[in-house]
Motif scaffolding. Structure first.
Motif, PDB file in Angstrom:
ATOM      1  N   ARG A 200      52.257  43.907  25.833  1.00 47.79           N
ATOM      2  CA  ARG A 200      52.276  45.302  25.423  1.00 47.79           C
ATOM      3  C   ARG A 200      52.348  45.366  23.895  1.00 47.79           C
ATOM      4  O   ARG A 200      52.609  44.361  23.235  1.00 47.79           O
ATOM      5  N   MET A 201      52.107  46.561  23.368  1.00 49.68           N
ATOM      6  CA  MET A 201      52.226  46.791  21.939  1.00 49.68           C
ATOM      7  C   MET A 201      53.085  48.025  21.706  1.00 49.68           C
ATOM      8  O   MET A 201      52.656  49.137  21.983  1.00 49.68           O
ATOM      9  N   LYS A 202      54.312  47.817  21.250  1.00 48.39           N
ATOM     10  CA  LYS A 202      55.267  48.910  21.035  1.00 48.39           C
ATOM     11  C   LYS A 202      55.453  49.757  22.291  1.00 48.39           C
ATOM     12  O   LYS A 202      55.513  50.981  22.241  1.00 48.39           O
ATOM     13  N   GLY A 203      55.478  49.090  23.432  1.00 51.44           N
ATOM     14  CA  GLY A 203      55.649  49.774  24.702  1.00 51.44           C
ATOM     15  C   GLY A 203      54.351  50.208  25.339  1.00 51.44           C
ATOM     16  O   GLY A 203      54.329  50.604  26.511  1.00 51.44           O
ATOM     17  N   ALA A 204      53.250  50.145  24.609  1.00 52.36           N
ATOM     18  CA  ALA A 204      51.950  50.545  25.139  1.00 52.36           C
ATOM     19  C   ALA A 204      51.385  49.448  26.023  1.00 52.36           C
ATOM     20  O   ALA A 204      51.348  48.289  25.626  1.00 52.36           O
ATOM     21  N   GLY A 205      50.954  49.815  27.215  1.00 53.53           N
ATOM     22  CA  GLY A 205      50.381  48.854  28.133  1.00 53.53           C
ATOM     23  C   GLY A 205      51.010  48.961  29.503  1.00 53.53           C
ATOM     24  O   GLY A 205      51.952  49.733  29.723  1.00 53.53           O
ATOM     25  N   ALA A 206      50.476  48.181  30.444  1.00 54.05           N
ATOM     26  CA  ALA A 206      50.962  48.240  31.824  1.00 54.05           C
ATOM     27  C   ALA A 206      51.354  46.876  32.360  1.00 54.05           C
ATOM     28  O   ALA A 206      51.808  46.763  33.486  1.00 54.05           O
ATOM     29  N   ALA A 207      51.168  45.823  31.563  1.00 54.44           N
ATOM     30  CA  ALA A 207      51.453  44.465  32.029  1.00 54.44           C
ATOM     31  C   ALA A 207      52.887  44.058  31.723  1.00 54.44           C
ATOM     32  O   ALA A 207      53.514  44.571  30.795  1.00 54.44           O
ATOM     33  N   ASP A 208      53.379  43.110  32.507  1.00 54.79           N
ATOM     34  CA  ASP A 208      54.740  42.605  32.311  1.00 54.79           C
ATOM     35  C   ASP A 208      54.788  41.080  32.324  1.00 54.79           C
ATOM     36  O   ASP A 208      55.850  40.502  32.507  1.00 54.79           O
ATOM     37  N   VAL A 209      53.648  40.434  32.125  1.00 52.39           N
ATOM     38  CA  VAL A 209      53.602  38.976  32.186  1.00 52.39           C
ATOM     39  C   VAL A 209      54.190  38.347  30.934  1.00 52.39           C
ATOM     40  O   VAL A 209      54.964  37.402  30.992  1.00 52.39           O
ATOM     41  N   GLN A 215      57.437  45.116  19.547  1.00 53.82           N
ATOM     42  CA  GLN A 215      58.872  45.391  19.454  1.00 53.82           C
ATOM     43  C   GLN A 215      59.654  44.378  20.285  1.00 53.82           C
ATOM     44  O   GLN A 215      59.102  43.833  21.234  1.00 53.82           O
ATOM     45  N   PRO A 216      60.863  44.051  19.944  1.00 49.70           N
ATOM     46  CA  PRO A 216      61.580  44.576  18.782  1.00 49.70           C
ATOM     47  C   PRO A 216      61.101  44.026  17.440  1.00 49.70           C
ATOM     48  O   PRO A 216      61.419  44.576  16.390  1.00 49.70           O
ATOM     49  N   MET A 217      60.293  42.951  17.462  1.00 48.92           N
ATOM     50  CA  MET A 217      59.786  42.410  16.206  1.00 48.92           C
ATOM     51  C   MET A 217      58.372  41.898  16.397  1.00 48.92           C
ATOM     52  O   MET A 217      58.051  41.217  17.373  1.00 48.92           O
ATOM     53  N   PRO A 219      55.202  39.535  15.895  1.00 48.30           N
ATOM     54  CA  PRO A 219      55.163  38.081  15.667  1.00 48.30           C
ATOM     55  C   PRO A 219      54.753  37.674  14.263  1.00 48.30           C
ATOM     56  O   PRO A 219      55.071  36.564  13.822  1.00 48.30           O
ATOM     57  N   THR A 220      54.062  38.569  13.535  1.00 42.95           N
ATOM     58  CA  THR A 220      53.703  38.218  12.152  1.00 42.95           C
ATOM     59  C   THR A 220      54.923  38.202  11.252  1.00 42.95           C
ATOM     60  O   THR A 220      54.857  37.712  10.114  1.00 42.95           O
ATOM     61  N   ARG A 221      56.062  38.711  11.758  1.00 47.73           N
ATOM     62  CA  ARG A 221      57.295  38.709  10.978  1.00 47.73           C
ATOM     63  C   ARG A 221      58.015  37.360  11.034  1.00 47.73           C
ATOM     64  O   ARG A 221      58.809  37.039  10.145  1.00 47.73           O
ATOM     65  N   TYR A 222      57.758  36.606  12.105  1.00 49.07           N
ATOM     66  CA  TYR A 222      58.504  35.346  12.233  1.00 49.07           C
ATOM     67  C   TYR A 222      57.604  34.130  12.443  1.00 49.07           C
ATOM     68  O   TYR A 222      58.097  33.013  12.586  1.00 49.07           O
ATOM     69  N   LEU A 223      56.283  34.308  12.447  1.00 49.65           N
ATOM     70  CA  LEU A 223      55.353  33.190  12.538  1.00 49.65           C
ATOM     71  C   LEU A 223      54.408  33.230  11.338  1.00 49.65           C
ATOM     72  O   LEU A 223      53.962  34.309  10.928  1.00 49.65           O
ATOM     73  N   THR A 224      54.101  32.080  10.783  1.00 50.61           N
ATOM     74  CA  THR A 224      53.109  32.036   9.716  1.00 50.61           C
ATOM     75  C   THR A 224      51.738  32.315  10.320  1.00 50.61           C
ATOM     76  O   THR A 224      51.537  32.237  11.538  1.00 50.61           O
ATOM     77  N   ARG A 225      50.780  32.624   9.479  1.00 49.14           N
ATOM     78  CA  ARG A 225      49.424  32.881   9.963  1.00 49.14           C
ATOM     79  C   ARG A 225      48.859  31.648  10.664  1.00 49.14           C
ATOM     80  O   ARG A 225      48.263  31.748  11.729  1.00 49.14           O
ATOM     81  N   ASP A 226      49.090  30.462  10.068  1.00 52.88           N
ATOM     82  CA  ASP A 226      48.617  29.221  10.677  1.00 52.88           C
ATOM     83  C   ASP A 226      49.321  28.972  12.009  1.00 52.88           C
ATOM     84  O   ASP A 226      48.705  28.519  12.981  1.00 52.88           O
ATOM     85  N   ALA A 270      52.619  45.780  12.165  1.00 54.74           N
ATOM     86  CA  ALA A 270      53.998  45.345  11.880  1.00 54.74           C
ATOM     87  C   ALA A 270      54.852  46.395  11.192  1.00 54.74           C
ATOM     88  O   ALA A 270      55.978  46.645  11.606  1.00 54.74           O
ATOM     89  N   PRO A 271      54.359  47.051  10.132  1.00 59.54           N
ATOM     90  CA  PRO A 271      55.235  48.014   9.436  1.00 59.54           C
ATOM     91  C   PRO A 271      55.249  49.401  10.052  1.00 59.54           C
ATOM     92  O   PRO A 271      56.018  50.256   9.619  1.00 59.54           O
TER      93      PRO A 271
END
Length: 272
Positions: A200-209, A215-217, A219-226, A270-271
């Protein structure tokens, strides 16, 4: 005697369900809901035998008895219904554009609902102890319309006509002020077809896999691009655990331009 027979009865019921004996495919386009058993679909006059040379799930040539999806859904009078949401038994949910299905009548990729016959069961999926049945959305000539690997939901249980994801969930849309050629716009499209079946993206979507990627964060906030590129290309090369499900997306499944666009989309979200 009841106490002894009850566990046996429950076991028999569960086994029957696992074999798809009582399974039905639900189709809802508007207020009306239809249910089709495997026997009913196989008895349709438009059921045909098709061959898929490079089946996405089985990784080899497969032959199926199938019903054309376009004929099954028929006309959709509501113009707002521009997406077919295909839900699988394991929570995987593909957002299939109606326009993509309609291209099958004009020389594009042709979508079919493959139906597993109890008299001739399909083999187990690679690395699993279950087959892709009893219902499986497959495509003939996927290259003609650029059908992505995540638009092949196996063990499909429901097809629902709905609005496109950005209309249903505005929080997943990129900033409207972004230029038309901004990579994040392409990334939103790629994310919708290739990532939303699990995430999902910020709660948007229907999947739960898989986890929400907004959210809450982000992935570009805690993973490098590489690191993010490596994770998408081969998740097990970055981190692994026994219940890991995310597949590797090679260049054929996700070209470099699309991968870069997805990362641009995640970065743009992200922002927000």
């Amino acid at each position: 005697m009841r106490i002894v027979l009850l566990p046996l009865l429950c076991t028999l019921i569960l086994c029957a369900a696992a074999r798809g004996e009582d399974a039905a495919l639900t189709l809802k386009l508007g207020a009306e809901e239809q249910r089709f058993t495997a026997a009913e679909l196989l008895a349709r006059p438009d059921a045909a035998t098709i061959s898929i040379p490079d089946d996405v799930s089985y990784k080899r040539t497969m032959t199926y008895r199938a019903v054309p999806l376009l004929a099954l859904i028929g006309d959709t009078p509501d113009p707002a219904v521009d997406t077919l949401e295909a839900r699988a038994a394991d929570g995987f949910v593909s957002q299939v554009p109606m326009a993509l299905v309609e291209k099958g009548a004009k020389g594009g990729s042709v979508a079919w609902i493959a139906v597993e016959d109890r008299a001739a069961p399909w083999p187990p999926l690679p690395g699993k102890d279950v087959s892709a049945g009893p219902f499986y959305l497959v495509w003939e000539h996927p290259e003609r319309s650029g059908v992505g690997t995540e638009l092949w939901p196996y063990q499909t249980v429901a097809l629902t006509g709905t609005e496109s994801p950005p209309h249903r969930w505005p929080q997943m849309a990129v900033d409207a002020t972004l230029p038309a050629d901004d990579p994040a716009r392409l990334g939103q499209q790629v994310f919708t077809t290739q990532c939303m079946p699990c995430h999902r993206m910020k709660g948007a979507g229907a999947a739960d896999v898989g986890p929400d990627l907004g959210q809450p964060m982000n992935p570009t906030r805690y993973l490098t691009r590489d690191g993010l590129r490596a994770l998408i290309r081969n998740p097990k090369a970055v981190r692994t655990w026994p219940q890991q499900q995310m597949p590797a997306f090679d260049v054929k499944a996700l070209p470099d331009a699309d991968l870069d666009a997805v990362i641009a989309y995640l970065t743009a979200m992200a922002p927000r």
